[in-house]
Enzyme design. Structure first.
Site, PDB file in Angstrom:
ATOM      1  N   ASP A 193      -0.577  -0.367  -7.614  1.00  0.00           N
ATOM      2  CA  ASP A 193      -0.968  -1.255  -6.518  1.00  0.00           C
ATOM      3  C   ASP A 193      -2.411  -1.037  -6.089  1.00  0.00           C
ATOM      4  OD1 ASP A 193      -0.510  -3.292  -4.733  1.00  0.00           O
ATOM      5  OD2 ASP A 193       0.395  -2.029  -3.208  1.00  0.00           O
TER       6      ASP A 193
ATOM      7  N   ASP B 270       4.509   3.866  -0.328  1.00  0.00           N
ATOM      8  CA  ASP B 270       3.351   3.908   0.568  1.00  0.00           C
ATOM      9  C   ASP B 270       3.676   4.917   1.656  1.00  0.00           C
ATOM     10  OD1 ASP B 270       1.767   1.663  -0.565  1.00  0.00           O
ATOM     11  OD2 ASP B 270       3.548   0.523  -0.017  1.00  0.00           O
TER      12      ASP B 270
END
Length: 909
Positions: free
Chosen positions: A127, A17
């Site tokens: 995700d 991320d």
């Protein structure tokens, strides 16, 4: 590999991320540390075979930003198969980024990856907060036949049986994932998440406990003897002792084969060992057969202002800048590939799921706003340059009959759909250039003395056009010539607003402002769309505003009436950036029945508008218990916080307008938010009790069930949309189109009420820690913009085109009186095709050809016909814009739900 043993494929990775619970640069520092350790591990441990870089090339880009000298090393590792590259640029949220943004992400990811070596041909969605239904079609067109994903489908069917495909379930982690057009890829679900093989112990006792659990869990879902162990997690450092951990595992479990694997080897092994029957999951993966709490759909309403900036930015690039640059390129201007790629990359750095979803710490959004501004500014500059180049080729010599002071300009439409639009342009006339030796005050006064704001507006046929004029006075401006120094000037500036003629789908029409002292300030047309004290009416619809500020709409074409539209609903929210949670016992506050202030604010021949003012008294926040529950990480489902007893005003000023040629009513709300921990929605009842409804999604208008599955426990059933939602039956329907409004719910009230979220205020990130996010309360002035379009049920595709057109601004640019290679009106891409949606027009980087894309909104095949494309210039392509079969005709068949890209060979002057 020993085929007689189950094989444990250990794939090392880190899910990166780029920004989330820390700002980007803090994550960036950790990335450098992780990559440095990885390179050292490769160098020091020859048994450490490979590492997967999360399917996104930006990881390499971010590392090279600090160590550009290491590019050659990274290229060697990619070419040796030790590092992966691509296929994406970033791991986007699929539902909150546009169809074309998803394609640009794949294109740029491939382009950048090819600079390092082989492109990872794996559809990687580890995700994503739900997966788009057209993923299989997009992936196959890019040469990718396998997708791995972490969310959206239950891991097993009831009783561990292969279920009917409509149930969106599978007994295995392997399944077939099919798009609406029939495209099919192998889907692999991270049934035990993408961290099921992280931090493998080297201690024998710990390893025994670890592997007993992990192997059992993996075998529960696997359809083949090949078990996937994902050795990593979010920002997971490299396991430097992995080789030792694998040696220990091999000693403990001689009946299993343990290998440090990679996705290519794992997928190949799985494909070779698949059982004869796998379940088939079709379309979107949105977790609809779950309890509904962790679909994370409410990220669509976290920080709505971010979604609005994104909609403006991506629409500017794909629907304005690129098509205008493509037209200018056809006229001889170089296509700005590099600048467009820079603008797209800067925008897409805001598209990772934890960024665009609004579920990060506040510092992330401070930087995102800057990125949006940078990308938008590039788009604006390129748009201006292209529009000027096009206008320079328009033959405006016919306007010479009005004298040298006439100011020609062109209004450009790049939405892909023809129609009339109300546009605004600022024109300047009587420019007086000056140099440093002159007195600017005297120059300004000179222009003021000889100019005025009187005159009229004409189209190319010489017809005078109704308009509104605002005198901006004498103002400073400057030109930046290509061949000499900047040139400052003063000029008279006017702001003109008017309704255009019917503009081509991709093209322009010419107009001119004619200064004339003998003409008064009125436009000469006293017609009005105000049909009563609180009534707006044109040829298509009539709108009547009620005392409480709601409005009734009558569709003249279908004869259907819609009552009680536009009430506002406010409730508490004790959830977080990911998940909405209404307090137990909370009763909605609405504007129904409450008097509103209503006044006429615009009355012109081409548009009229009323302003509706509501003041809702709402709690100023949640009660004190919420802060304590957040601080101690009390799960949102069991929180007992309520709303405060202290009330504050929530002011909503709504402008409701109707254009003379409008097929729907436009609304814009200014919201003065001084309250925390709440949600505001607008309610639009369609008067239709339908089991399903339709939502604009990625390259499709998806049909979704209004009533969730029996497993659903969440009282809320909010879902994603891109441009619009639609509730209809055979005779009537309403489309609600929004700009950057991505969350809706169709209420189960028998009326098909569409509840569109305009604002959601929360104060914490949520997920795994305590991360306050005061900016996510969105205190201060907010806004929302939407359009309501009625249709007769069977005309829904026409309404969809209006909704798409609503997203795209027109471009207007002044020019001079001159001859040119183009006419006063020009269509550059004249197309027809029933039930087709236009997606993009750009220039292919490799081919230099126009690349145009459409998609079929229905299951029935249709035909695309192009009227002004030379015979022999058309060829089939794909989402990577690679050349395909040439098409002999100026038409092409487009199958049901197909995404179709075509190359068009153009001739430059």
């Amino acid at each position: 590999m020993n085929a007689s043993k189950p094989v444990i494929h250990i794939v090392s990775h880190t899910h990166w991320d780029r920004e989330w619970y820390m700002p980007y640069e803090a994550h960036h520092v950790k990335l450098i540390e992780t990559m440095d350790t990885l390179l050292q591990t490769f160098e020091g441990d020859p048994e450490f075979r490979s590492f997967y870089l999360d399917g996104q090339t930006i990881v390499l880009e971010d590392y090279l930003q600090i160590y550009p000298e290491k590019r050659a090393l990274l290229e060697q590792l990619v070419q040796a198969g030790k590092l992966s590259a691509g296929p994406w640029y970033i791991l986007q949220d699929e539902f909150l980024t546009s169809s074309e943004a998803n394609i640009r992400n794949l294109q740029i990811g491939h382009r950048d990856a090819e600079g390092f070596g082989p492109v990872s041909k794996l559809g990687y969605f580890p995700d994503s907060f739900g997966n788009m239904g057209q993923a299989a079609q997009i992936l196959l067109q890019a040469g990718i036949d396998t997708a791995v994903f972490g969310r959206g489908v239950k891991a097993t069917g009831f009783n561990n049986q292969v279920e009917d495909s409509a149930s969106l379930e599978s007994p295995f982690s392997e399944l077939y994932w099919e798009s609406p057009d029939g495209s099919r890829v192998l889907g692999i679900l991270f049934a035990n998440w993408y961290n099921n093989g992280m931090e493998i112990p080297t201690d024998r006792e710990e390893a025994k406990r670890y592997w007993d659990h992990r192997i059992t869990a993996a075998q529960r879902y696997a359809s083949t003897p090949h078990l996937l162990m994902m050795n990593g997690c979010d920002h997971q450092p490299v396991q430097t002792d992995l080789s030792e951990a694998i040696r220990v595992a091999r000693e403990l479990y001689p009946n299993y084969e343990f290998i440090h694997s990679n996705f290519d080897d794992y997928v190949s092994a799985v494909q070779a060992a698949l059982p004869e029957k796998l379940s088939v999951t079709r379309g979107e993966l949105r977790g609809q057969r779950t309890d509904g709490w962790f679909t994370l759909a409410n990220t669509a309403s976290a920080r709505v202002y971010i979604k609005q900036l994104n909609q403006q930015n991506q629409t500017a690039l794909e629907k304005v800048t690129e098509p205008l640059a493509a037209i200018a390129h056809r006229l001889g201007k170089p296509y700005p590939h590099a600048l467009l790629q820079y603008a797209w990359k800067t925008l897409m750095q805001n598209h990772p799921h934890d960024s665009i979803c609004g579920c990060s710490v506040d510092e992330v959004y401070h930087e995102m706003i800057t990125r949006f501004a940078k990308s938008t500014e590039v788009a604006r500059a390129l748009t201006e340059e292209s529009a000027k180049a096009i206008a320079a080729e328009a033959d405006t010599s016919a306007f010479s009959e009005y004298g040298d002071s006439a100011v020609p300009f062109i209004a450009l439409n790049t939405s892909g759909y023809e129609g009339k639009n109300v546009v605004t342009i600022e024109v300047e006339w009587s420019k007086r250039y000056f140099n440093q030796s002159e007195n600017p005050i005297a120059v300004s006064q000179e222009v003021a003395d000889r100019t005025h704001a009187l005159g009229y507006l004409v189209n190319a046929e010489g017809e005078r056009i109704s308009h509104t004029l605002v005198d901006l006075g004498v103002r400073f401006g400057y030109d930046l010539p290509k061949d000499k120094f900047r040139a400052p000037y003063y000029a008279r500036a006017l702001r003109l607003t008017f309704e255009t003629d019917t503009l081509p789908a991709i093209g322009f029409a010419s107009y001119a402002w004619v200064p004339d002292r003998s003409v008064g300030t009125a436009s000469g047309d006293d017609s009005s769309l105000v049909a009563g004290e609180r009534t707006l009416e044109n040829e298509a619809i009539r709108v009547i505003i009620q005392d409480d500020g709601s409005y009734d709409l009558f569709d003249k074409r279908s004869g259907e009436a819609y009552a009680g539209l536009g009430s506002y609903e406010n409730v508490g929210d004790i959830g977080n950036e990911y998940i909405f949670m209404q307090p137990h016992g909370d009763v909605a506050i609405t504007t129904k029945g409450a008097a509103a202030e209503i006044r006429l604010v615009e009355n012109t021949p081409y548009r009229a508008a009323f302003e509706i003012v509501h003041t809702m008294m709402v709690p100023d926040s949640a009660d004190e218990q919420l802060a304590a529950e957040v601080a101690t990480m009390v799960p949102f489902q069991v929180r007992h916080a309520g709303r405060s007893d202290r009330l504050v005003p929530l002011g909503i000023t709504t402008r409701i307008s109707l254009d003379r040629s409008g097929k729907g009513v436009r609304l814009r709300a200014g919201i003065n938010n001084q309250s925390k921990d709440h949600r505001l929605r607008v309610l639009v009842p369609a008067g239709v009790d339908a089991a399903t409804h339709f939502a604009d999604s990625i390259f499709e208008v998806a049909e979704r069930h209004t009533v969730p599955s029996p497993e659903w426990q969440n009282p809320s059933n909010c879902q994603h949309m891109q441009a619009f939602i639609d509730v209809h039956d055979d005779s009537r329907g309403l489309v609600v189109a929004g700009k950057g409004l991505n969350e809706y719910e169709v209420l189960q009230d028998g009326m098909g009420t569409m509840a569109v979220t305009l604002l959601r205020s929360v104060g914490e990130l949520g997920d795994w820690g305590v991360f306050p996010t005061p900016d996510a309360q969105c205190i201060g002035q907010q806004y929302a913009e939407w359009m309501i379009i009625p249709h007769g049920g069977d005309q829904r595709f026409d309404a969809y085109q209006e909704a798409y057109r609503f997203q795209v601004p027109n471009t207007a640019v002044s020019t001079s009186i001159h001859a040119g290679s183009l006419g006063v009106r020009e269509s550059f891409l004249d197309w027809k095709g029933e039930r087709l949606a236009f997606s993009s027009l750009k220039v292919g980087e490799a081919s230099g050809d126009w690349m145009a894309r459409w998609y079929n909104l229905s299951e029935a095949s249709t035909e695309l016909a192009l009227a002004n494309v030379p015979v022999g210039s058309l060829y089939a392509s794909n989402v990577l814009e690679q050349p395909g079969e040439p098409l002999a005709a100026q038409a092409a068949a487009i199958g049901g739900y197909a995404i179709s890209t075509f190359g068009i060979k153009i001739k430059q002057p």
